[in-house]
Motif scaffolding. Sequence first.
Motif, mmCIF file in Angstrom:
data_model
loop_
_atom_site.group_PDB
_atom_site.id
_atom_site.type_symbol
_atom_site.label_atom_id
_atom_site.label_comp_id
_atom_site.label_asym_id
_atom_site.label_seq_id
_atom_site.Cartn_x
_atom_site.Cartn_y
_atom_site.Cartn_z
ATOM 1 N N ASN A 189 -4.532 5.150 -1.881
ATOM 2 C CA ASN A 189 -5.732 5.717 -1.254
ATOM 3 C C ASN A 189 -6.275 6.852 -2.115
ATOM 4 N N LYS A 194 -10.723 -4.496 2.928
ATOM 5 C CA LYS A 194 -9.678 -4.383 3.946
ATOM 6 C C LYS A 194 -10.355 -4.334 5.309
ATOM 7 N N GLU A 249 -7.974 2.308 -3.399
ATOM 8 C CA GLU A 249 -8.633 2.115 -2.103
ATOM 9 C C GLU A 249 -9.504 3.319 -1.793
ATOM 10 N N GLU A 269 -5.976 -5.449 8.151
ATOM 11 C CA GLU A 269 -5.168 -4.249 8.434
ATOM 12 C C GLU A 269 -4.669 -4.238 9.867
ATOM 13 N N GLU A 292 0.843 -1.194 0.000
ATOM 14 C CA GLU A 292 0.000 0.000 0.000
ATOM 15 C C GLU A 292 0.879 1.246 0.000
ATOM 16 N N ASP A 307 -11.682 0.285 1.887
ATOM 17 C CA ASP A 307 -10.791 0.500 3.016
ATOM 18 C C ASP A 307 -11.608 0.575 4.308
HETATM 19 CA CA CA Z 1 -5.822 2.555 2.953
#
Ligand code: CA
Length: 277
Positions: free
Chosen positions: A115, A198, A147, A234, A57, A177
């Motif tokens: 992101n 996630k 994401e 996560e 990420e 996310d």
């Molecule tokens: Ca993220």
Amino acid sequence: AQEAGGNQTVFFDPHMGQWAAERFALEQDLRHGIEQGELRLYLQPQVDAQGRTVSAEALVRWQHPQRGLLSPALFIPLAEESGLIEPLGRWMLEQVCGWLGRLQAQGRRLPLSVNISPRQFQQSDFGERLQELLQRSQAQAGDLMLEFTESVVLHDVERVIERMAALARLGLRFSIDDFGTGYSSLSYLKNLPIHELKIDRSFVQDAPHSPSDAALVAAMLAVASLMKLQVVAEGVETEEQSLLFRHHPGALMQGYLFGRPEPAEELIRRWLAQTVA
Ligand code: CA
Ligand code: C2E
Ligand code: CA
Ligand code: CA
């Protein structure tokens, strides 16, 4: 005080005048910093059950000339409110596509997640620019995961769905996310072209000691596998937490147990050395 990964605005000060001045100064600094090349691309590994890095990420950092290396919790909220998230987000996508293209040229592929803030995604030329960028950098759309959190779908759901579908047709992939923290997460699974969930860090961290969190984690894993979605846990910090996911086929893990975010070139150098072409 800020908490990395949290969603709070952090410039709390009882003296509003000071707060506004501070905020204004920081906004000017950020505008300038983006132009002057002060942003840094960090990557955090996403590992499989054997602990091998299979993707990463992208997380932004800001190398502020006086304040040092700043965490995104300190400036992302401000960037969103001021509109600076647009140039910031473009910079991140350019960096990530640059890496994807260079790896691709060496015959290597490491999928990267970025992101995307709602405001960025709502720009009318987001898709067009992204397509152009992929072409220019010779990156494979399939190696890029976007994401987003549920706030991206708060307004104009139809339009968001259409956009995502168009990007998915180009081969781009989407990840939800902080899954499980919103109020209607499940309806996204039904309506959006999603490839990945996630599982939010809050569930992961509490699950070893909380039966209800453990049940929710199990339910999220079951939904993901029934819907053939990739799943990433996560904020895995302990062996105990990792045991919740290690036996789940295909589940990926991301967290301090496996690696903190680090400058992109460091993670990629190590990944290239550890994996054979
Ligand atoms: Ca993220
Ligand atoms: P996020 O997308 O939920 O990213 C995960 C955050 O959790 C990262 O914080 C990461 O460093 C942190 N983290 C990872 N593993 C662990 C762990 O084991 N324990 C704990 N306690 N934390 C862990 P970071 O890098 O400070 O980023 C915070 C947030 O800032 C991100 O949360 C994301 O919402 C936002 N952000 C970061 N980079 C970007 C960007 O380029 N664009 C946008 N729009 N937002 C970004
Ligand atoms: Ca978060
Ligand atoms: Ca997250």
